[in-house]
Design a protein around this motif. Structure first.
Motif, PDB file in Angstrom:
ATOM      1  N   LEU A   1      16.126  15.518  20.728  1.00 25.06           N
ATOM      2  CA  LEU A   1      17.124  16.555  20.480  1.00 25.06           C
ATOM      3  C   LEU A   1      16.750  17.406  19.262  1.00 25.06           C
ATOM      4  CD1 LEU A   1      19.840  17.685  21.438  1.00 25.06           C
ATOM      5  CD2 LEU A   1      20.944  16.101  19.846  1.00 25.06           C
ATOM      6  N   ILE A   2      16.355  16.769  18.179  1.00 27.46           N
ATOM      7  CA  ILE A   2      15.970  17.498  16.967  1.00 27.46           C
ATOM      8  C   ILE A   2      14.756  18.385  17.240  1.00 27.46           C
ATOM      9  CG2 ILE A   2      15.003  17.235  14.639  1.00 27.46           C
ATOM     10  CD1 ILE A   2      16.860  14.765  14.362  1.00 27.46           C
ATOM     11  N   LEU A   3      13.746  17.825  17.889  1.00 27.61           N
ATOM     12  CA  LEU A   3      12.543  18.588  18.215  1.00 27.61           C
ATOM     13  C   LEU A   3      12.877  19.797  19.091  1.00 27.61           C
ATOM     14  CD1 LEU A   3       9.418  18.884  18.235  1.00 27.61           C
ATOM     15  CD2 LEU A   3       9.418  17.408  20.235  1.00 27.61           C
ATOM     16  N   THR A   4      13.706  19.598  20.087  1.00 25.31           N
ATOM     17  CA  THR A   4      14.053  20.665  21.016  1.00 25.31           C
ATOM     18  C   THR A   4      14.871  21.759  20.334  1.00 25.31           C
ATOM     19  OG1 THR A   4      14.012  19.075  22.834  1.00 25.31           O
ATOM     20  CG2 THR A   4      15.109  21.175  23.257  1.00 25.31           C
ATOM     21  N   ILE A   5      15.870  21.374  19.555  1.00 33.42           N
ATOM     22  CA  ILE A   5      16.711  22.364  18.877  1.00 33.42           C
ATOM     23  C   ILE A   5      15.902  23.138  17.831  1.00 33.42           C
ATOM     24  CG2 ILE A   5      18.662  22.644  17.290  1.00 33.42           C
ATOM     25  CD1 ILE A   5      20.046  20.366  18.876  1.00 33.42           C
ATOM     26  N   ALA A   6      15.124  22.436  17.024  1.00 37.46           N
ATOM     27  CA  ALA A   6      14.307  23.112  16.006  1.00 37.46           C
ATOM     28  C   ALA A   6      13.322  24.061  16.669  1.00 37.46           C
ATOM     29  CB  ALA A   6      13.577  22.092  15.144  1.00 37.46           C
ATOM     30  N   SER A   7      12.695  23.608  17.742  1.00 33.18           N
ATOM     31  CA  SER A   7      11.729  24.437  18.458  1.00 33.18           C
ATOM     32  C   SER A   7      12.411  25.668  19.045  1.00 33.18           C
ATOM     33  CB  SER A   7      11.056  23.621  19.553  1.00 33.18           C
ATOM     34  OG  SER A   7      10.128  24.413  20.233  1.00 33.18           O
ATOM     35  N   PHE A   8      13.597  25.494  19.606  1.00 33.53           N
ATOM     36  CA  PHE A   8      14.322  26.632  20.173  1.00 33.53           C
ATOM     37  C   PHE A   8      14.564  27.705  19.115  1.00 33.53           C
ATOM     38  CE2 PHE A   8      18.306  28.925  20.583  1.00 33.53           C
ATOM     39  CZ  PHE A   8      18.085  29.612  21.761  1.00 33.53           C
TER      40      PHE A   8
ATOM     41  N   ILE B   1       7.062  19.158  25.984  1.00 41.54           N
ATOM     42  CA  ILE B   1       6.029  18.639  26.891  1.00 41.54           C
ATOM     43  C   ILE B   1       4.735  18.380  26.129  1.00 41.54           C
ATOM     44  CG2 ILE B   1       4.515  19.239  28.834  1.00 41.54           C
ATOM     45  CD1 ILE B   1       6.971  20.736  30.040  1.00 41.54           C
ATOM     46  N   SER B   2       4.336  19.314  25.273  1.00 40.54           N
ATOM     47  CA  SER B   2       3.113  19.143  24.472  1.00 40.54           C
ATOM     48  C   SER B   2       3.221  17.915  23.580  1.00 40.54           C
ATOM     49  CB  SER B   2       2.858  20.385  23.620  1.00 40.54           C
ATOM     50  OG  SER B   2       2.683  21.515  24.425  1.00 40.54           O
ATOM     51  N   PHE B   3       4.373  17.733  22.966  1.00 41.20           N
ATOM     52  CA  PHE B   3       4.617  16.573  22.105  1.00 41.20           C
ATOM     53  C   PHE B   3       4.511  15.275  22.901  1.00 41.20           C
ATOM     54  CE2 PHE B   3       7.277  13.393  20.098  1.00 41.20           C
ATOM     55  CZ  PHE B   3       6.898  13.480  18.765  1.00 41.20           C
ATOM     56  N   LEU B   4       5.152  15.250  24.079  1.00 44.07           N
ATOM     57  CA  LEU B   4       5.155  14.036  24.896  1.00 44.07           C
ATOM     58  C   LEU B   4       3.777  13.709  25.457  1.00 44.07           C
ATOM     59  CD1 LEU B   4       8.555  14.501  26.753  1.00 44.07           C
ATOM     60  CD2 LEU B   4       8.046  12.909  24.877  1.00 44.07           C
ATOM     61  N   VAL B   5       3.039  14.727  25.881  1.00 40.23           N
ATOM     62  CA  VAL B   5       1.680  14.490  26.380  1.00 40.23           C
ATOM     63  C   VAL B   5       0.816  13.919  25.261  1.00 40.23           C
ATOM     64  CG1 VAL B   5      -0.443  15.625  27.175  1.00 40.23           C
ATOM     65  CG2 VAL B   5       1.748  16.168  28.262  1.00 40.23           C
ATOM     66  N   THR B   6       0.936  14.481  24.067  1.00 44.03           N
ATOM     67  CA  THR B   6       0.154  13.989  22.935  1.00 44.03           C
ATOM     68  C   THR B   6       0.569  12.574  22.565  1.00 44.03           C
ATOM     69  OG1 THR B   6      -0.024  16.269  22.149  1.00 44.03           O
ATOM     70  CG2 THR B   6      -0.669  14.539  20.615  1.00 44.03           C
ATOM     71  N   ALA B   7       1.862  12.267  22.627  1.00 45.00           N
ATOM     72  CA  ALA B   7       2.332  10.895  22.366  1.00 45.00           C
ATOM     73  C   ALA B   7       1.781   9.943  23.421  1.00 45.00           C
ATOM     74  CB  ALA B   7       3.853  10.853  22.345  1.00 45.00           C
ATOM     75  N   TRP B   8       1.728  10.388  24.665  1.00 45.73           N
ATOM     76  CA  TRP B   8       1.199   9.559  25.743  1.00 45.73           C
ATOM     77  C   TRP B   8      -0.290   9.283  25.532  1.00 45.73           C
ATOM     78  CZ3 TRP B   8      -2.068  11.211  29.953  1.00 45.73           C
ATOM     79  CH2 TRP B   8      -2.255  10.229  30.916  1.00 45.73           C
TER      80      TRP B   8
ATOM     81  N   MET C   1      -6.779  15.736  13.717  1.00 48.21           N
ATOM     82  CA  MET C   1      -7.202  16.950  14.414  1.00 48.21           C
ATOM     83  C   MET C   1      -7.340  16.747  15.922  1.00 48.21           C
ATOM     84  SD  MET C   1      -7.026  19.511  12.580  1.00 48.21           S
ATOM     85  CE  MET C   1      -7.688  20.646  13.777  1.00 48.21           C
ATOM     86  N   ASN C   2      -7.719  15.562  16.357  1.00 48.79           N
ATOM     87  CA  ASN C   2      -7.827  15.316  17.800  1.00 48.79           C
ATOM     88  C   ASN C   2      -6.474  15.462  18.487  1.00 48.79           C
ATOM     89  OD1 ASN C   2     -10.581  14.796  17.680  1.00 48.79           O
ATOM     90  ND2 ASN C   2     -10.273  12.620  17.308  1.00 48.79           N
ATOM     91  N   PHE C   3      -5.439  14.885  17.895  1.00 42.46           N
ATOM     92  CA  PHE C   3      -4.112  14.951  18.505  1.00 42.46           C
ATOM     93  C   PHE C   3      -3.485  16.332  18.343  1.00 42.46           C
ATOM     94  CE2 PHE C   3      -4.105  10.197  17.551  1.00 42.46           C
ATOM     95  CZ  PHE C   3      -4.659   9.904  18.776  1.00 42.46           C
ATOM     96  N   ILE C   4      -3.734  16.979  17.230  1.00 38.07           N
ATOM     97  CA  ILE C   4      -3.236  18.347  17.043  1.00 38.07           C
ATOM     98  C   ILE C   4      -3.890  19.265  18.068  1.00 38.07           C
ATOM     99  CG2 ILE C   4      -3.253  20.319  15.461  1.00 38.07           C
ATOM    100  CD1 ILE C   4      -2.907  18.234  13.168  1.00 38.07           C
ATOM    101  N   THR C   5      -5.167  19.058  18.326  1.00 36.35           N
ATOM    102  CA  THR C   5      -5.884  19.860  19.325  1.00 36.35           C
ATOM    103  C   THR C   5      -5.293  19.641  20.716  1.00 36.35           C
ATOM    104  OG1 THR C   5      -7.904  19.806  18.009  1.00 36.35           O
ATOM    105  CG2 THR C   5      -8.143  20.312  20.358  1.00 36.35           C
ATOM    106  N   ILE C   6      -4.984  18.406  21.068  1.00 33.34           N
ATOM    107  CA  ILE C   6      -4.364  18.115  22.364  1.00 33.34           C
ATOM    108  C   ILE C   6      -3.025  18.836  22.468  1.00 33.34           C
ATOM    109  CG2 ILE C   6      -3.291  16.302  23.778  1.00 33.34           C
ATOM    110  CD1 ILE C   6      -5.519  14.421  22.659  1.00 33.34           C
ATOM    111  N   TYR C   7      -2.211  18.710  21.427  1.00 29.71           N
ATOM    112  CA  TYR C   7      -0.897  19.367  21.396  1.00 29.71           C
ATOM    113  C   TYR C   7      -1.044  20.873  21.624  1.00 29.71           C
ATOM    114  CZ  TYR C   7       3.556  21.082  19.607  1.00 29.71           C
ATOM    115  OH  TYR C   7       4.758  21.726  19.475  1.00 29.71           O
TER     116      TYR C   7
END
Length: 134
Positions: A17-24, A66-73, A86-92
């Motif tokens: 929720l925080i990620l989504t609201i802040a991103s919006f 989605i980018s956050f969740l894919v990177t977490a996965w 940098m590897n995970f930031i690049t994926i994101y």
């Protein structure tokens, strides 16, 4: 919440929720600032422009999630951004940019929801506007 709605990697609904609201909200301000680079039917209708920016910001928030969740996965860690890697930031970034390029193409070349003005810098080969990628 029931077990069927359990999130992976110890991710909490509060974090989502925080990620989504802040991103919006961050994306809404960005959408408003890049409006001079776009044109669409009813350009002088400011309520419509705000609605277009609101819908785009909702989409941007979903892209961020989605980018956050894919990177977490991929990282198998919901805190993949701590410490910065940098590897995970690049994926994101690649996931987010990839989704953005596809959606920009759909909205400009298939659905014709908007067009780029001549002032929009366009990324060669992709044909995608620079500001949506940024």
């Amino acid at each position: 919440m029931s077990e069927s709605f359990k999130l992976p990697f110890n991710l909490t609904w509060r974090t989502v929720l925080i990620l989504t609201i802040a991103s919006f909200f961050l994306n809404f301000f960005w959408e408003m600032w890049q409006m001079p680079f776009f044109t669409f039917n009813g350009e002088d209708d400011y309520w419509r422009m705000n609605w277009v920016c609101t819908k785009a910001s909702i989409g941007d928030a979903v892209i961020s999630l989605i980018s956050f969740l894919v990177t977490a996965w991929v990282s198998k860690d919901v805190s993949w951004y701590r410490p910065p890697n940098m590897n995970f930031i690049t994926i994101y970034l690649l996931v987010g940019i990839g989704i953005t390029v596809v959606l920009e193409w759909i909205n400009t070349a298939v659905l014709f929801n908007w067009e780029y003005k001549d002032t929009m810098p366009v990324v060669p080969v992709l044909g995608t506007g620079l500001t949506p990628i940024l």
